[in-house]
Design an enzyme around this catalytic site. Structure first.
Site, mmCIF file in Angstrom:
data_model
loop_
_atom_site.group_PDB
_atom_site.id
_atom_site.type_symbol
_atom_site.label_atom_id
_atom_site.label_comp_id
_atom_site.label_asym_id
_atom_site.label_seq_id
_atom_site.Cartn_x
_atom_site.Cartn_y
_atom_site.Cartn_z
ATOM 1 N N GLU A 1 1.006 -1.031 -0.001
ATOM 2 C CA GLU A 1 0.049 -0.012 -0.042
ATOM 3 C C GLU A 1 0.674 1.264 -0.042
ATOM 4 O OE1 GLU A 1 -2.918 2.894 0.525
ATOM 5 O OE2 GLU A 1 -2.820 0.896 -0.556
ATOM 6 N N HIS B 1 2.541 1.797 -3.220
ATOM 7 C CA HIS B 1 1.539 2.292 -4.369
ATOM 8 C C HIS B 1 1.398 3.779 -4.193
ATOM 9 C CE1 HIS B 1 -2.028 2.999 -6.835
ATOM 10 N NE2 HIS B 1 -2.607 3.213 -5.601
ATOM 11 N N HIS C 1 -12.289 3.992 -8.423
ATOM 12 C CA HIS C 1 -10.978 4.278 -8.283
ATOM 13 C C HIS C 1 -9.981 3.975 -9.548
ATOM 14 C CE1 HIS C 1 -7.301 5.265 -6.058
ATOM 15 N NE2 HIS C 1 -6.894 4.227 -5.968
ATOM 16 N N HIS D 1 -20.368 -9.331 -16.740
ATOM 17 C CA HIS D 1 -19.156 -8.795 -17.240
ATOM 18 C C HIS D 1 -18.659 -9.538 -18.502
ATOM 19 C CE1 HIS D 1 -15.118 -6.990 -17.319
ATOM 20 N NE2 HIS D 1 -14.631 -8.234 -16.738
ATOM 21 N N HIS E 1 -4.430 -9.275 -16.917
ATOM 22 C CA HIS E 1 -5.722 -8.740 -17.215
ATOM 23 C C HIS E 1 -5.817 -7.190 -17.180
ATOM 24 C CE1 HIS E 1 -9.872 -9.538 -18.279
ATOM 25 N NE2 HIS E 1 -10.267 -9.140 -17.058
#
Length: 304
Positions: free
Chosen positions: A57, A60, A122, A212, A275
């Site tokens: 975290e 990032h 986000h 999806h 992906h």
């Protein structure tokens, strides 16, 4: 200044791409609260404890901060060098706005608990920030070759088509992020079938996952039709749109199969990150076609 713009453009795009990958890594490893509910500190400290979640975290956050500085520098230099160019100004503002918005949303998600629907935004805002930088980089790198690529004007029908595809693609991306944040990635434990059926019971997490999949398949069809049109109409006079159409279709095929790999390899980290990487580049290419579709030989020559 020009000799520095091109390498800076590449660096800015790569850093923003790393931000996207880092964000996906945070989501995949459930490290969003690795620093607790503190921001910009991490569990009350500037240097976090050496736990995996806190390091992921905090890294990032650090990468996002560095990317913000580089993007601002790149945007300001482009704005100054191409003074008066509306395309550069708009792209610079677009990228800057969404990287700030993405940072604010990321901070708020740490401080205040958010719903899955909001958390999915986000990734969407991060994608728009990347796209703004990606398109500005495309302008800088291709400006000298633009006249040779833009030798005819795309029809109004194609412009409306590709802009519609971009909006739809963004919806598919958002739905994919929503799948992850609702924990629905393995609602269908097989692929290409879902629970052994062509059409499963459309409820709960299975319904979210299956919708999806349908959205991704329709995007594949739309980009196939786009490629067919480009081959017929753009091969000789619009090499920018022709080449981008080929790349977009190749990427969407890879994206569909990478989604299958996520399921077949049971959310393996590399499959999940792949992906996210592919859809990031794919969306950037689709938006590139949107931007190029409004250009014409006359307008291109007026920039010189």
């Amino acid at each position: 200044m020009e000799k520095w713009l091109k390498p800076l453009a590449v660096i800015a795009t790569l850093v923003m791409f790393i931000v996207m990958v880092a964000g996906s890594l945070v989501t995949k490893t459930d490290s969003g609260l690795g620093c607790g509910n503190d921001w910009p500190l991490c569990n009350g400290k500037w240097v976090p404890e050496y736990t995996l979640a806190s390091i992921i975290e905090y890294t990032h956050r650090l990468i996002t901060g560095i990317a913000g500085i580089i993007v601002i520098l790149f945007s300001v230099l482009c704005w100054r060098y191409y003074r008066g160019n509306k395309e550069v100004r708009n792209l610079a503002l677009f990228g800057f706005f969404f990287i700030v918005l993405e940072s604010i949303l990321g901070a708020s998600a740490v401080i205040w608990p958010q719903s899955s629907a909001v958390l999915a935004l986000h990734f969407g805002f991060s994608l728009l920030a990347f796209t703004g930088v990606f398109l500005l980089t495309g302008f800088v790198l291709q400006r000298d070759r633009m006249e040779g690529m833009v030798q005819s004007t795309a029809s109004k029908g194609f412009r409306n088509w590709i802009w519609g595809v971009s909006v739809y693609a963004y919806g598919v991306v958002y739905l994919g992020a929503y799948v992850r944040h609702t924990g629905s990635s393995m609602a269908c434990t097989d692929w290409p079938l879902c629970q052994g059926r062509l059409i499963p019971e459309l409820s709960g997490q299975v319904g979210i996952q299956f919708v999806h999949r349908l959205g991704a398949m329709l995007l594949l069809i739309l980009l196939l039709l786009n490629l067919i049109y480009a081959v017929k109409h753009f091969k000789e006079t619009r090499r920018d749109l022709y080449g981008a159409s080929i790349i977009a279709f190749a990427l969407v095929v890879l994206q569909v199969f990478s989604g299958g790999f996520v399921v077949l390899f049971q959310l393996h980290l590399y499959a999940t990150l792949l992906h996210s990487m592919i859809i990031t580049i794919l969306f950037g290419v689709i938006c590139y076609m949107c931007l190029q579709s409004v250009k014409s030989p006359r307008l291109d020559k007026s920039r010189k």
